[in-house]
Motif scaffolding. Structure first.
Motif, short mmCIF file in Angstrom:
data_model
loop_
_atom_site.label_atom_id
_atom_site.label_comp_id
_atom_site.label_asym_id
_atom_site.label_seq_id
_atom_site.Cartn_x
_atom_site.Cartn_y
_atom_site.Cartn_z
N VAL A 109 -0.87 62.53 -9.84
CA VAL A 109 -0.30 61.91 -11.04
C VAL A 109 0.30 60.58 -10.68
O VAL A 109 0.09 59.57 -11.38
CB VAL A 109 0.77 62.85 -11.68
N GLY A 110 1.04 60.64 -9.61
CA GLY A 110 1.66 59.37 -9.24
C GLY A 110 0.63 58.28 -9.02
O GLY A 110 0.77 57.15 -9.54
N ASN A 111 -0.41 58.62 -8.32
CA ASN A 111 -1.48 57.64 -8.07
C ASN A 111 -2.21 57.29 -9.32
O ASN A 111 -2.47 56.09 -9.56
CB ASN A 111 -2.52 58.22 -7.07
N GLU A 112 -2.47 58.27 -10.10
CA GLU A 112 -3.18 58.00 -11.34
C GLU A 112 -2.33 57.10 -12.23
O GLU A 112 -2.82 56.13 -12.80
CB GLU A 112 -3.47 59.34 -12.07
N TYR A 113 -1.10 57.43 -12.33
CA TYR A 113 -0.19 56.65 -13.11
C TYR A 113 -0.16 55.21 -12.61
O TYR A 113 -0.31 54.26 -13.40
CB TYR A 113 1.22 57.29 -13.02
N TYR A 114 0.02 55.03 -11.38
CA TYR A 114 0.02 53.71 -10.80
C TYR A 114 -1.34 53.06 -11.01
O TYR A 114 -1.42 51.89 -11.40
CB TYR A 114 0.31 53.80 -9.31
N PHE A 115 -2.35 53.79 -10.83
CA PHE A 115 -3.69 53.25 -10.96
C PHE A 115 -3.96 52.85 -12.38
O PHE A 115 -4.47 51.76 -12.65
CB PHE A 115 -4.71 54.30 -10.52
N ARG A 116 -3.58 53.70 -13.28
CA ARG A 116 -3.82 53.38 -14.69
C ARG A 116 -3.03 52.15 -15.07
O ARG A 116 -3.55 51.25 -15.72
CB ARG A 116 -3.39 54.57 -15.56
#
Lengths: 467, 374
Positions: B14-21
């Motif tokens: 999530v953290g990565n996805e969040y940052y990625f998004r």
């Protein structure tokens, strides 16, 4: 003298008469002899015997008295002092006309000198008797009586009134018709002496119906009759406008003008003065003088006469005619008298009186003259004080009359006006400006002095156009 | 529990996805922001411009109305001024007409009679011609008494002729009045009696005469031509005035009428113009010029007369400091008028005009007796 005196007392009457005659002739010749007669105490003797003697003696004695009295007032006074007047007056009542004539002659010569002597003659009661003498049939007596009345009346109005009161005027007026020239001469002179003093006396003379009879006298052959008739008319006309009008209505103006034309020299003078007096009273009368063709005659007099006082009178009369209105001034100017007047004014030979009168006449006519052709010569010759008024007249007329403007230019007047030097601001400069304003600027510049020089200067300084 | 495990497993990404998004969207974010700003600014600009246009329109309307109002006011003033000028010109023209008539009338009636003068001059020249002819005859005949008699005869003849003419006129007038006495075909008139050999001369007169009409036109009185009438007319501008006097034996009219002499006096009162009318308004200036002219005419010497006391003085005049400095006293002429001639309204100099005052112009000339001392 001492020898003749006892002869007066001689027994034989013829010797007395002849002695008296001799004395008379001596006294007649010379002043000093007359004085000697007076000093020799002859007069009382004569006077005393005058009362009693016969008519020849009376005539001779009266002749002596006349001869003594005619030289000077002092001698006449001496005659009066020795009581001669009363005896002379008694002689006037005598039957013989010769005696009356001699007495009247003596009284006339005494009264001639001055007013006191005339008064003495009147006080002696001479006047009614002289009037009776006038009515006598003898011509010589009439003449002498008329001349005596004339000598009495000429000094003062009271004496003239005395003569009129005695009823002389009617008789004198009737005698104007008499064909004798010398009588007419004396009668006219008597009437003129009466009329000259005052209006009432002149009116009384006029009431004696002398007009138009006097006008026939103006055509008489004798010069003195003409002169005295002119004098009479002049004395009547000079008092008031009404009397002048009466004279003009009776045709006096034409008669006098013809008379002036036919005379020469001093006989013209009263006629000229009469025209001047008539014209001076009013402009209607001046117009009447003009239509009677007086102005050409007066200008002829002005130019022909050699004597200064007659010229002065003619100049004065012309001034009086021309001073009223522009029509009058035009009538005078048309006859070309203005240059003559100017030359008389400027010439050094004319007497002062003539100069003054011609100057006044010029001034009088100029201030009303609007007839420009007559004024133009004045631009050239007139002195500065008259020139100012001439230019003033031009400046009054030119703005309103186009033909006059054209004539002014073509006759060279505008050129002359430009040449006049005037101080700026003076009246002359104003007049010149108003004349210049009547014309377009080019013409004024063309005629201004030195225009050709300025044109040449422009030619010098002009750069030709090089194509 | 499974979900938890799933979520825990996902939580790491999530953290990565969040940052990625978030980071993927970043470049687009600026772009979209700019676009949004642009759109908004454009739209706001359009709004403001529309508002300003609206304001312009309103202001134009207001200004149009206001300027119209001002212009109309100005126009009214202009019209008023033009009207006033026109009316004043009309009044002036009418006043000039009245003045012209009045002046002509006054001069002709009270001051100067041109035709009378002409007639007088004509008669004078006729008399002159008569005298000159008479004198020519005298010159040819040489007899003065005869000439005088001829003159008297001529005068007599003229008088007789005038008398005869008057008689003739009278008879003619009589005949015209008695026209009805003419004889007709049936009835003989009184002057044509059948018992007479021939008719009376009056009969012939009646035949010649024209009958009078009722309305007799007023015959103008012509001037009598005898020269004695002119005798009194010597002043420059006088002429005879026939004063119609009332008849002597006039019966008093019955009734409460005024005395006839008073009435006639009032009716024919001569002209007494007031001081203001009798003299021109620049009379002082004219009088001064007149005096100057008379002095010029009278004086023999045109130069100014200098007093003898300054004859020997050759010194030049030194003016006082007060007068010679620049700060001199002001002359009143400069106070009233500007020195630049271009600013002057008219180029003529001021006139000295003293208007007359009416204090005594009506004294003694009114009909009423108010205020008079008894």
């Amino acid at each position: 003298m001492s020898l003749l005196r006892p002869l007066l007392l001689d027994v034989v009457p013829t010797i007395q008469q002849t002695a008296a005659l001799a004395l008379g002739r001596l006294a007649n010749y010379n002043d000093d002899l007359a004085e000697a007669v007076v000093k020799g105490d002859i007069l009382p003797q004569l006077v005393y015997s005058l009362a009693e003697q016969n008519r020849f003696y009376k005539k001779a004695a009266a002749f002596v008295l006349r001869a003594v009295g005619k030289h000077s007032p002092q001698l006449a006074q001496a005659i009066v002092d020795c009581g001669a007047l009363d005896t002379l007056v008694i002689c006037l009542e005598d039957f013989d006309p010769g005696v009356k004539e001699a007495a009247a002659w003596a009284l006339g010569y005494i009264a001639r000198h001055n007013a006191e002597l005339s008064q003495a003659v009147v006080d002696a009661g001479a006047v009614p008797l002289l009037v009776l003498c006038i009515q006598e049939p003898e011509i010589a007596l009439k003449r002498i009586a008329a001349s005596a009345l004339s000598d009495i009346a000429k000094h003062s109005p009271e004496l003239a009134q005395t003569v009129v009161d005695a009823g002389a005027v009617a008789h004198l007026a009737q005698m104007i018709l008499n064909p004798d020239a010398k009588l007419k001469h004396q009668v006219l002179s008597a009437l003129s002496q009466v009329a000259k003093h005052s209006v009432d006396l002149a009116e009384m003379v006029v009431e004696a119906e002398i007009f138009p009879v006097v006008l026939t006298c103006l055509k008489d052959k004798d010069e003195y009759v003409k002169k005295n008739a002119c004098t009479l008319i002049r004395e009547i006309a000079k008092h008031t406008p009404e009397l002048s009008q009466l004279v003009v209505n009776a045709g006096g103006a034409a008669a006098v003008i013809d008379c002036i034309g036919s005379c020469k020299g001093n006989t013209r003078l009263p006629g000229i003065m009469m025209l001047g007096y008539v014209a001076a009273h009013s402009e209607n009368l001046a117009m009447a003088v003009i239509i009677s063709k007086g102005v050409p005659q007066l200008s002829v007099c002005l130019s022909e006469e050699p004597e200064d006082h007659i010229k002065a009178a003619a100049a004065w009369a012309l001034g009086q005619i021309g001073r009223h209105t522009p029509e009058h001034a035009r009538a005078v100017a048309v006859t070309n008298t203005l240059p003559v007047l100017l030359s008389l004014y400027m010439s050094t030979e004319s007497s002062e009186d003539l100069q003054v009168k011609s100057k006044k006449a010029i001034k009088n006519i100029l201030q009303k003259c609007t007839y420009l052709p007559a004024l133009e010569p004045f631009l050239y010759d007139a002195p500065p004080n008259i020139l100012k008024h001439v230019v003033g007249q031009f400046s009054k007329v030119l703005p309103h009359d186009s033909k006059a403007r054209r004539l002014f230019v073509t006759s060279g007047g505008l050129k002359k006006v430009q040449e006049i030097k005037a101080e700026p601001g003076s009246l002359l400069q104003d007049y010149i400006n108003s004349i210049n304003n009547c014309y377009p600027e080019e013409i004024v510049r063309y005629y201004s002095p030195g225009y050709s020089d300025t044109l040449l200067q422009r030619v010098d300084s002009y750069q030709p156009l090089i194509n | 529990m499974a979900t938890l495990a799933r979520l825990q497993a996902r939580s790491l990404t999530v953290g990565n996805e969040y940052y990625f998004r978030n980071s993927v969207v970043d470049p687009f974010r600026n772009k979209e922001n700019d676009a949004a700003v642009k759109i908004q600014s454009w739209f706001r600009g359009c709004q403001v411009r529309a508002y300003i246009r609206h304001l312009h329109r309103i202001v134009t309307i207001i200004q149009k109305w206001w300027r119209g109002f001002l212009g109309r006011k100005q126009y009214q003033l202009t019209v008023q001024v033009a009207y006033y000028t026109m009316m004043m010109n009309l009044y002036n023209a009418m006043a000039v007409r009245i003045q012209r008539r009045w002046r002509g009338y006054r001069v002709r009636k009270y001051l100067f009679n041109y035709y009378y003068l002409k007639e007088y001059l004509r008669v004078v020249s006729e008399t002159n011609d008569a005298i000159r002819c008479r004198r020519k005859k005298i010159a040819s005949h040489g007899n003065q008494r005869k000439a005088l008699e001829e003159f008297a005869e001529m005068k007599e003849r003229e008088e007789k002729k005038a008398n005869l003419e008057r008689e003739e006129k009278k008879r003619d007038y009589q005949a015209r009045k008695m026209h009805y006495l003419l004889s007709t075909k049936q009835i003989p008139g009184i002057y044509n009696s059948p018992f007479r050999k021939e008719p009376d001369p009056w009969e012939l007169q009646l035949q010649k005469a024209k009958p009078l009409t009722h309305q007799r036109p007023k015959v103008k009185q012509k001037y009598s031509t005898s020269l004695t009438d002119w005798l009194a007319c010597t002043s420059a501008r006088s002429f005879p005035r026939s004063e119609i006097l009332p008849p002597i034996n006039r019966k008093k009219c019955q009734g409460p009428f005024r005395d006839i002499t008073e009435v006639l006096e009032q009716r024919y009162k001569p002209l007494e113009p007031t001081l203001r009318v009798a003299e021109p308004i620049d009379e002082l200036k004219l009088a001064r010029e007149d005096l100057r002219r008379k002095e010029w005419l009278r004086n023999v010497n045109d130069n100014m007369f200098l007093p003898f006391s300054s004859y020997h003085k050759n010194e030049k005049y030194i003016p006082s400091m007060h007068l010679s400095s620049k700060y001199s006293p002001i002359s009143h002429k400069e106070q009233f008028r500007s020195e630049d001639p271009k600013k002057w309204i008219c180029d003529k100099d001021f006139q000295t005009v003293l208007p007359s005052f009416e204090l005594f112009s009506k004294y003694g000339k009114l009909y009423s007796k108010a205020g008079q001392i008894v």
